[in-house]
Write an enzyme that holds these catalytic residues in place. Sequence first.
Site, PDB file in Angstrom:
ATOM      1  N   SER A  83      74.778  67.005  59.741  1.00 10.75           N
ATOM      2  CA  SER A  83      76.111  67.524  60.025  1.00 10.75           C
ATOM      3  C   SER A  83      77.131  66.678  59.297  1.00 10.75           C
ATOM      4  O   SER A  83      76.911  65.504  59.031  1.00 10.75           O
ATOM      5  CB  SER A  83      76.393  67.451  61.512  1.00 10.75           C
ATOM      6  OG  SER A  83      77.781  67.566  61.744  1.00 10.75           O
ATOM      7  N   TYR A 134      76.406  60.949  68.663  1.00 14.12           N
ATOM      8  CA  TYR A 134      76.001  62.160  67.949  1.00 14.12           C
ATOM      9  C   TYR A 134      76.172  61.940  66.446  1.00 14.12           C
ATOM     10  O   TYR A 134      75.253  62.162  65.661  1.00 14.12           O
ATOM     11  CB  TYR A 134      76.838  63.361  68.401  1.00 14.12           C
ATOM     12  CG  TYR A 134      76.543  64.604  67.610  1.00 14.12           C
ATOM     13  CD1 TYR A 134      75.333  65.276  67.791  1.00 14.12           C
ATOM     14  CD2 TYR A 134      77.440  65.087  66.667  1.00 14.12           C
ATOM     15  CE1 TYR A 134      75.040  66.404  67.044  1.00 14.12           C
ATOM     16  CE2 TYR A 134      77.152  66.211  65.921  1.00 14.12           C
ATOM     17  CZ  TYR A 134      75.955  66.870  66.110  1.00 14.12           C
ATOM     18  OH  TYR A 134      75.652  67.987  65.372  1.00 14.12           O
TER      19      TYR A 134
END
Length: 278
Positions: free
Chosen positions: A129, A154
């Site tokens: 990501s 994350y």
Amino acid sequence: MWSLKYEDFKIYCITAASLLAFVVLRIFIRGKSYKKYTRCDGNVVVITGGNSGIGKETAIELAARFQKEEKQLDILINNAGVMAIPLCRTEDGLEMQMGVNHMGHFLLTNLLLPMLKTSQPSRIVNVSSMAHRWGKIKTDDLNSEKSYSNVYCYANSKLANILFTRELARRLKDTKVTANALHPGVINTELSRHTGEISFFFSKYFVKPAMYIFNKTPKQGAQTTIYAALDPDLENVSGQYFSECGFEKVYEQGLDDDMAKWLWNISEKWTKLSSKSE
Ligand SMILES: *[C@@H]1O[C@H](CO)[C@@H](O)[C@H](O)[C@H]1NC(C)=O
Ligand SMILES: *[C@@H]1O[C@H](CO)[C@@H](O)[C@H](O)[C@H]1NC(C)=O
Ligand SMILES: *[C@@H]1O[C@H](CO)[C@@H](O)[C@H](O)[C@H]1NC(C)=O
């Protein structure tokens, strides 16, 4: 005669402009699609994350199951992930996001590597990501024992995906197994369910509508993954990062070869890889 007051006119204009902006925004967010017609008959593809994250046990089981039934593996897509969840740990005590997004896939990829090698040319695709931009590998607290931030952890786990692609591609450079990572776009799937837990009200009236406007649908979000898995032009491309069905630069911390090696070493230790692959 029908006449239009200035005030009404203004409202019509604003409405029309908003609608137009919305449509343009949606088209922009949808992004590029993979349009080539590519045949892949007879290819065996493994994609993680049907409906849940992949932990250590799942990785080991998946690899063993799979290796018993299949003789060939052409494409491995490391797709499963959890995002910005409250602090919790896997059975082995790993922080969940690093454990699932990174360690579980590290183990699975390594266990399936012999098979990918015998099936070459083959491909490994990691769904990372652009959040890796905010990531930092905390060498002194990789497992979040001292502090925890769901959002940063994350990002850190997604940075770990990128560093692994790098180290893996380096290790595979004399083979026809390629390893690439990508950013799928912000996608409106269950992945984001945990981000909505902050407050029900906030989530219902703000986050959800905003997500509808700003997120890709899962199908739109899968395009870059399909591109990375299938495009014949990428046959010899390895160690790269894609977005919107094309090449993209990784942020600086994703280019750190020493960190990639450090992370590889500690991941080997934490997943007890060497004892399992013997
Ligand atoms: C994908 O990421 C996992 C976990 O970070 C890593 O073990 C694996 O080597 C990576 N594979 C590729 C192709 O980058
Ligand atoms: C990949 O490399 C092989 C061997 O060097 C070459 O024959 C093939 O055309 C290359 N493929 C692409 C898409 O560049
Ligand atoms: C990783 O482990 C290898 C082999 O044990 C060692 O030679 C190397 O120095 C380690 N690298 C880092 C960055 O820790």
